[in-house]
Design a protein around this motif. Structure first.
Motif, PDB file in Angstrom:
ATOM      1  N   THR A  22       4.958  39.287  -3.500  1.00  0.00           N
ATOM      2  CA  THR A  22       5.384  40.664  -3.265  1.00  0.00           C
ATOM      3  C   THR A  22       4.161  41.555  -3.091  1.00  0.00           C
ATOM      4  O   THR A  22       3.309  41.629  -3.979  1.00  0.00           O
ATOM      5  CB  THR A  22       6.248  41.172  -4.442  1.00  0.00           C
ATOM      6  N   VAL A  23       4.075  42.183  -1.937  1.00  0.00           N
ATOM      7  CA  VAL A  23       2.919  43.031  -1.636  1.00  0.00           C
ATOM      8  C   VAL A  23       3.288  44.508  -1.551  1.00  0.00           C
ATOM      9  O   VAL A  23       2.424  45.359  -1.344  1.00  0.00           O
ATOM     10  CB  VAL A  23       2.261  42.586  -0.314  1.00  0.00           C
ATOM     11  N   GLY A  24       4.562  44.809  -1.682  1.00  0.00           N
ATOM     12  CA  GLY A  24       5.006  46.182  -1.610  1.00  0.00           C
ATOM     13  C   GLY A  24       6.510  46.256  -1.751  1.00  0.00           C
ATOM     14  O   GLY A  24       7.172  45.258  -2.086  1.00  0.00           O
ATOM     15  N   ALA A  25       7.065  47.430  -1.494  1.00  0.00           N
ATOM     16  CA  ALA A  25       8.512  47.608  -1.606  1.00  0.00           C
ATOM     17  C   ALA A  25       8.986  48.685  -0.652  1.00  0.00           C
ATOM     18  O   ALA A  25       8.303  49.703  -0.466  1.00  0.00           O
ATOM     19  CB  ALA A  25       8.909  47.972  -3.037  1.00  0.00           C
ATOM     20  N   VAL A  26      10.130  48.444  -0.042  1.00  0.00           N
ATOM     21  CA  VAL A  26      10.785  49.454   0.781  1.00  0.00           C
ATOM     22  C   VAL A  26      11.584  50.350  -0.156  1.00  0.00           C
ATOM     23  O   VAL A  26      12.542  49.894  -0.792  1.00  0.00           O
ATOM     24  CB  VAL A  26      11.716  48.821   1.823  1.00  0.00           C
ATOM     25  N   GLN A  27      11.203  51.610  -0.247  1.00  0.00           N
ATOM     26  CA  GLN A  27      11.868  52.547  -1.154  1.00  0.00           C
ATOM     27  C   GLN A  27      13.063  53.179  -0.442  1.00  0.00           C
ATOM     28  O   GLN A  27      13.034  54.333  -0.031  1.00  0.00           O
ATOM     29  CB  GLN A  27      10.868  53.594  -1.628  1.00  0.00           C
ATOM     30  N   ALA A  28      14.124  52.386  -0.281  1.00  0.00           N
ATOM     31  CA  ALA A  28      15.282  52.815   0.496  1.00  0.00           C
ATOM     32  C   ALA A  28      15.993  54.000  -0.142  1.00  0.00           C
ATOM     33  O   ALA A  28      16.403  54.944   0.541  1.00  0.00           O
ATOM     34  CB  ALA A  28      16.244  51.646   0.674  1.00  0.00           C
ATOM     35  N   VAL A  29      16.166  53.940  -1.443  1.00  0.00           N
ATOM     36  CA  VAL A  29      16.755  55.044  -2.220  1.00  0.00           C
ATOM     37  C   VAL A  29      15.841  55.254  -3.410  1.00  0.00           C
ATOM     38  O   VAL A  29      15.506  54.301  -4.118  1.00  0.00           O
ATOM     39  CB  VAL A  29      18.188  54.712  -2.679  1.00  0.00           C
TER      40      VAL A  29
END
Length: 321
Positions: free
Chosen positions: A43-50
């Protein structure tokens, strides 16, 4: 037209009792991990969808949720119906926390909270508008209804919305109406929330949102669809707001106010402090706005065009020559 509908069953309010909070969402978060690296994926990051969403839907209410594609509207619907597991936050239905309820625990209320998917890409030709698809058979068969084909197509849309309103009256259900069509949202919803890059940036009753928006993004969103304000007795609006660039990546959203990179009012404070969603001075109607420098409470506050995209400006000048 594209809508996703969440339909929780509800008890209608009476003359003696106000509408009860049916669904309450507090600090709702959904981050999707981004994998990268070689040869082992990590895991290199995250999509902050909400990212920290608050809303309340009352019994028997129609609540509209609007915003650009990719702002997190559909993800919000999937979280509320528990088709997705929240990363954080709290979802309460009829006073019961269902944020991380198991399938067995959710079974008794599955029939009360439902989502209707309106995905045009899986059911309709994505190369044509819905209006064109509906009017096509009339054109092929040389059918010319009174008032024209376009009028007839809009009557097909009105019939659908009117049917939903009839069902709501008869069954007392509540709607969380997630849509792109601002005119339909205004007709159908009692309250409206505006979403941008995973957050709600303005919420209020439909009249105050559509006629007295305070957030610059709401102004821009409404100016893109001028017909939504042209009701009887209203003068045509002259302002036209076209924002520079695209919505920033939800993997790395801007610091402070997430709209600041496209906002004509952005100042240093907007980059360092995230504006809270609050009721502004003198506003007593429950209208909440998240902006350090809100607009005047009227869509006619500016008479000039606001064009923020230099490339678009150059293109228009070239075409004008």
């Amino acid at each position: 037209m594209k809508e996703d509908l969440v339909l929780p069953a509800a008890r209608e309010a009476t003359a003696d009792t106000p509408p009860e909070p049916l669904l309450e969402v507090s600090g709702l978060v959904k981050h999707f991990p981004v994998k990268g690296g070689f040869p082992i994926k990590r895991t290199v990051g995250a999509v902050q969808a909400v990212d920290g969403l608050d809303l309340t839907v009352h019994a028997g209410e129609s609540f509209g949720l609007v915003g650009e594609s990719g702002c997190g509207k559909s993800t919000t619907g999937r979280l509320i119906t528990r088709l997705l597991e929240p990363t954080g936050g709290r979802i309460t239905y009829r006073g019961r926390d269902i944020s991380h309820a198991t399938r067995k625990q959710l079974a008794p209320i599955r029939s009360e909270i439902q989502m209707i998917f309106q995905d045009p890409y899986s059911s309709l030709n994505p190369r044509q508008t819905v209006g064109k698809i509906i009017s096509g058979p009339m054109e092929i068969n040389n059918i010319n209804p009174e008032g024209g084909r376009e009028k007839r197509v809009r009557e097909i849309q009105a019939q659908v919305v009117n049917l939903l309103q009839k069902v709501q009256r008869e069954l007392g259900i509540a709607f969380l109406f997630i849509a792109h069509d601002l005119a339909v949202v205004r007709h159908f919803s009692q309250r409206v929330a505006v979403m941008y890059l995973g957050k709600i940036i303005e919420v209020g009753d439909r009249d105050s949102i559509y006629t007295r928006p305070r957030h610059p993004y709401t102004h821009a969103l409404l100016s893109a669809v001028p017909e939504v304000t042209l009701t009887e007795g209203e003068a045509p609006r002259r302002e036209r707001i076209r924002l520079a660039g695209d919505v920033p990546s939800p993997i790395s959203p801007p610091s402070g106010c997430r709209f600041r990179t496209r906002c004509w009012k952005a100042q240093e404070k907007c980059a360092t402090e995230e504006p809270p969603l609050v009721r502004l001075d003198g506003n007593r109607d429950g209208h909440l706005t998240a902006c350090h420098f809100p607009e005047e409470p009227t869509t006619g506050a500016r008479a000039e065009d606001i064009v923020l995209d230099p490339a678009l400006t150059a293109l228009e000048e070239e075409l004008g020559d």
